[in-house]
Design a protein around this motif. Structure first.
Motif, PDB file in Angstrom:
ATOM      1  N   LEU A  76       0.567  -1.200  -0.617  1.00  0.00           N
ATOM      2  CA  LEU A  76       0.359   0.039   0.005  1.00  0.00           C
ATOM      3  C   LEU A  76       0.895   1.295  -0.150  1.00  0.00           C
ATOM      4  CD1 LEU A  76      -2.681   0.747   0.613  1.00  0.00           C
ATOM      5  CD2 LEU A  76      -2.718   1.507   2.786  1.00  0.00           C
ATOM      6  N   ARG A  77       1.423   1.661   0.426  1.00  0.00           N
ATOM      7  CA  ARG A  77       3.089   2.247   0.754  1.00  0.00           C
ATOM      8  C   ARG A  77       3.547   2.602  -0.313  1.00  0.00           C
ATOM      9  NH1 ARG A  77       7.902   3.634  -0.483  1.00  0.00           N
ATOM     10  NH2 ARG A  77       7.902   1.214   0.222  1.00  0.00           N
ATOM     11  N   ARG A  78       3.807   1.407  -1.423  1.00  0.00           N
ATOM     12  CA  ARG A  78       4.791   1.428  -2.627  1.00  0.00           C
ATOM     13  C   ARG A  78       3.866   2.167  -3.564  1.00  0.00           C
ATOM     14  NH1 ARG A  78       3.588  -1.284  -6.719  1.00  0.00           N
ATOM     15  NH2 ARG A  78       3.141  -3.163  -5.471  1.00  0.00           N
ATOM     16  N   ARG A  79       2.123   1.537  -3.497  1.00  0.00           N
ATOM     17  CA  ARG A  79       1.605   2.016  -4.208  1.00  0.00           C
ATOM     18  C   ARG A  79       1.311   3.773  -3.892  1.00  0.00           C
ATOM     19  NH1 ARG A  79      -0.337  -0.496  -8.198  1.00  0.00           N
ATOM     20  NH2 ARG A  79      -0.915  -2.586  -8.434  1.00  0.00           N
ATOM     21  N   VAL A  80       0.713   3.703  -3.031  1.00  0.00           N
ATOM     22  CA  VAL A  80       1.084   5.619  -3.062  1.00  0.00           C
ATOM     23  C   VAL A  80       2.065   6.625  -2.885  1.00  0.00           C
ATOM     24  CG1 VAL A  80       0.368   7.318  -0.778  1.00  0.00           C
ATOM     25  CG2 VAL A  80      -0.807   5.491  -0.532  1.00  0.00           C
ATOM     26  N   GLU A  81       3.073   5.814  -2.345  1.00  0.00           N
ATOM     27  CA  GLU A  81       4.488   6.770  -3.130  1.00  0.00           C
ATOM     28  C   GLU A  81       4.445   6.473  -4.491  1.00  0.00           C
ATOM     29  OE1 GLU A  81       8.814   5.489  -3.104  1.00  0.00           O
ATOM     30  OE2 GLU A  81       8.287   5.424  -0.639  1.00  0.00           O
ATOM     31  N   ASP A  82       4.295   5.739  -5.705  1.00  0.00           N
ATOM     32  CA  ASP A  82       4.029   5.455  -6.659  1.00  0.00           C
ATOM     33  C   ASP A  82       2.893   6.501  -7.318  1.00  0.00           C
ATOM     34  OD1 ASP A  82       6.379   3.453  -7.037  1.00  0.00           O
ATOM     35  OD2 ASP A  82       4.567   1.468  -7.461  1.00  0.00           O
ATOM     36  N   ARG A  83       2.005   6.823  -6.837  1.00  0.00           N
ATOM     37  CA  ARG A  83       1.609   7.514  -7.391  1.00  0.00           C
ATOM     38  C   ARG A  83       2.120   8.806  -7.174  1.00  0.00           C
ATOM     39  NH1 ARG A  83      -5.310   7.040  -5.889  1.00  0.00           N
ATOM     40  NH2 ARG A  83      -4.781   5.075  -7.225  1.00  0.00           N
ATOM     41  N   ALA A  84       2.189   9.058  -6.007  1.00  0.00           N
ATOM     42  CA  ALA A  84       3.011  11.004  -5.657  1.00  0.00           C
ATOM     43  C   ALA A  84       3.734  10.899  -6.222  1.00  0.00           C
ATOM     44  CB  ALA A  84       2.909  10.555  -4.293  1.00  0.00           C
ATOM     45  N   VAL A  85       4.903   9.979  -6.667  1.00  0.00           N
ATOM     46  CA  VAL A  85       5.770  10.298  -7.432  1.00  0.00           C
ATOM     47  C   VAL A  85       5.491  10.733  -9.463  1.00  0.00           C
ATOM     48  CG1 VAL A  85       8.056   9.482  -8.606  1.00  0.00           C
ATOM     49  CG2 VAL A  85       7.772   9.156  -6.145  1.00  0.00           C
ATOM     50  N   SER A  86       5.019   9.600  -9.237  1.00  0.00           N
ATOM     51  CA  SER A  86       5.112   9.853 -10.966  1.00  0.00           C
ATOM     52  C   SER A  86       3.399  10.278 -11.235  1.00  0.00           C
ATOM     53  CB  SER A  86       3.730   8.582 -11.462  1.00  0.00           C
ATOM     54  OG  SER A  86       3.211   7.362 -11.198  1.00  0.00           O
ATOM     55  N   GLY A  87       2.528  11.216 -10.630  1.00  0.00           N
ATOM     56  CA  GLY A  87       1.728  12.138 -11.029  1.00  0.00           C
ATOM     57  C   GLY A  87       0.324  11.387 -11.573  1.00  0.00           C
ATOM     58  N   HIS A  88       0.684   9.577 -11.740  1.00  0.00           N
ATOM     59  CA  HIS A  88      -1.088   9.469 -12.193  1.00  0.00           C
ATOM     60  C   HIS A  88      -1.343   8.122 -11.388  1.00  0.00           C
ATOM     61  CE1 HIS A  88       1.911   6.397 -13.997  1.00  0.00           C
ATOM     62  NE2 HIS A  88       1.766   7.125 -15.398  1.00  0.00           N
ATOM     63  N   ARG A  89      -2.127   7.858 -11.765  1.00  0.00           N
ATOM     64  CA  ARG A  89      -2.566   6.254 -11.614  1.00  0.00           C
ATOM     65  C   ARG A  89      -1.683   5.284 -11.137  1.00  0.00           C
ATOM     66  NH1 ARG A  89      -7.689   3.056 -12.176  1.00  0.00           N
ATOM     67  NH2 ARG A  89      -6.980   0.972 -11.439  1.00  0.00           N
ATOM     68  N   PRO A  90      -0.948   3.890 -11.058  1.00  0.00           N
ATOM     69  CA  PRO A  90      -0.158   3.386 -11.522  1.00  0.00           C
ATOM     70  C   PRO A  90      -0.608   2.268 -12.363  1.00  0.00           C
ATOM     71  CG  PRO A  90       0.220   3.218  -9.227  1.00  0.00           C
ATOM     72  CD  PRO A  90      -1.058   4.348  -9.523  1.00  0.00           C
ATOM     73  N   SER A  91      -0.641   1.814 -13.673  1.00  0.00           N
ATOM     74  CA  SER A  91      -1.275   0.474 -14.342  1.00  0.00           C
ATOM     75  C   SER A  91      -0.915  -0.672 -13.617  1.00  0.00           C
ATOM     76  CB  SER A  91      -0.957   0.161 -15.316  1.00  0.00           C
ATOM     77  OG  SER A  91       0.929  -0.350 -15.491  1.00  0.00           O
ATOM     78  N   SER A  92      -2.034  -1.553 -13.587  1.00  0.00           N
ATOM     79  CA  SER A  92      -2.308  -3.267 -13.202  1.00  0.00           C
ATOM     80  C   SER A  92      -0.584  -3.348 -13.152  1.00  0.00           C
ATOM     81  CB  SER A  92      -3.421  -3.856 -13.566  1.00  0.00           C
ATOM     82  OG  SER A  92      -3.154  -4.240 -14.962  1.00  0.00           O
ATOM     83  N   CYS A  93      -0.582  -3.727 -14.570  1.00  0.00           N
ATOM     84  CA  CYS A  93       0.542  -4.297 -14.558  1.00  0.00           C
ATOM     85  C   CYS A  93       1.877  -3.514 -14.178  1.00  0.00           C
ATOM     86  CB  CYS A  93       0.907  -5.383 -15.576  1.00  0.00           C
ATOM     87  SG  CYS A  93       2.330  -5.307 -16.181  1.00  0.00           S
ATOM     88  N   CYS A  94       2.828  -3.303 -13.410  1.00  0.00           N
ATOM     89  CA  CYS A  94       4.057  -2.245 -12.895  1.00  0.00           C
ATOM     90  C   CYS A  94       5.158  -2.306 -14.220  1.00  0.00           C
ATOM     91  CB  CYS A  94       4.598  -2.716 -11.908  1.00  0.00           C
ATOM     92  SG  CYS A  94       5.697  -4.006 -12.114  1.00  0.00           S
ATOM     93  N   TRP A  95       4.910  -2.722 -15.092  1.00  0.00           N
ATOM     94  CA  TRP A  95       6.160  -3.107 -16.228  1.00  0.00           C
ATOM     95  C   TRP A  95       5.542  -2.657 -17.344  1.00  0.00           C
ATOM     96  CZ3 TRP A  95      10.978  -3.666 -14.573  1.00  0.00           C
ATOM     97  CH2 TRP A  95      11.327  -4.174 -14.024  1.00  0.00           C
ATOM     98  N   CYS A  96       3.907  -2.572 -17.759  1.00  0.00           N
ATOM     99  CA  CYS A  96       3.391  -2.145 -18.452  1.00  0.00           C
ATOM    100  C   CYS A  96       2.873  -0.225 -18.365  1.00  0.00           C
ATOM    101  CB  CYS A  96       2.296  -2.642 -19.808  1.00  0.00           C
ATOM    102  SG  CYS A  96       3.261  -5.025 -19.183  1.00  0.00           S
TER     103      CYS A  96
END
Length: 134
Positions: A76-96
């Motif tokens: 959950l923390r990683r998801r929140v951090e990904d969203r904050a850093v990237s500025g968009h919602r992460p996709s379901s597949c982290c590589w695509c």
């Protein structure tokens, strides 16, 4: 080394250990010429103190909570951090990249992953194709 999962785990541990040791060498090369050996010693002392505090805190968390709960909170923390850093919602597949992905103006040099991966595969950020089992 017949078990592929064991080999992957072992290679990951070796890579991590080499990276940890290489950090000290690179840090010395960057800090000593500009700031001197005293500053390098201070940087290493602060790094060690922070590691000691975080290891103790991690041990307390590991002792008090179940492994699955700790992993869920970390995800959950990683998801929140990904969203904050990237500025968009992460996709379901982290590589695509998500459909219609375009380079982000906040991150210079970012670009969509080129080309399709083909059936059963995903593209990593470096462009390598990773095949998944059905």
């Amino acid at each position: 080394m017949r078990d592929r999962r064991y080999l992957a785990s072992w290679l990951g541990q070796v890579t991590s250990a080499v990276g940890n040791q290489l950090t000290v060498v690179v840090l010395a090369a960057l800090v000593v010429p500009d700031r001197g050996p005293g500053t390098f010693g201070l940087v290493l002392a602060v790094e060690s103190a922070v590691m000691a505090v975080l290891l103790l805190a991690g041990a307390v968390v590991a002792d008090r909570y179940s492994r699955s709960f700790v992993m869920a909170i970390a995800d959950l923390r990683r998801r929140v951090e990904d969203r904050a850093v990237s500025g968009h919602r992460p996709s379901s597949c982290c590589w695509c990249p998500p459909a219609g992905h375009s380079p982000s103006p906040e991150r210079p040099g970012s670009s969509p992953v080129p080309g399709p991966a083909g059936p059963g595969g995903h593209r990593s950020p470096t462009g390598a194709v990773r095949h998944t089992s059905p």
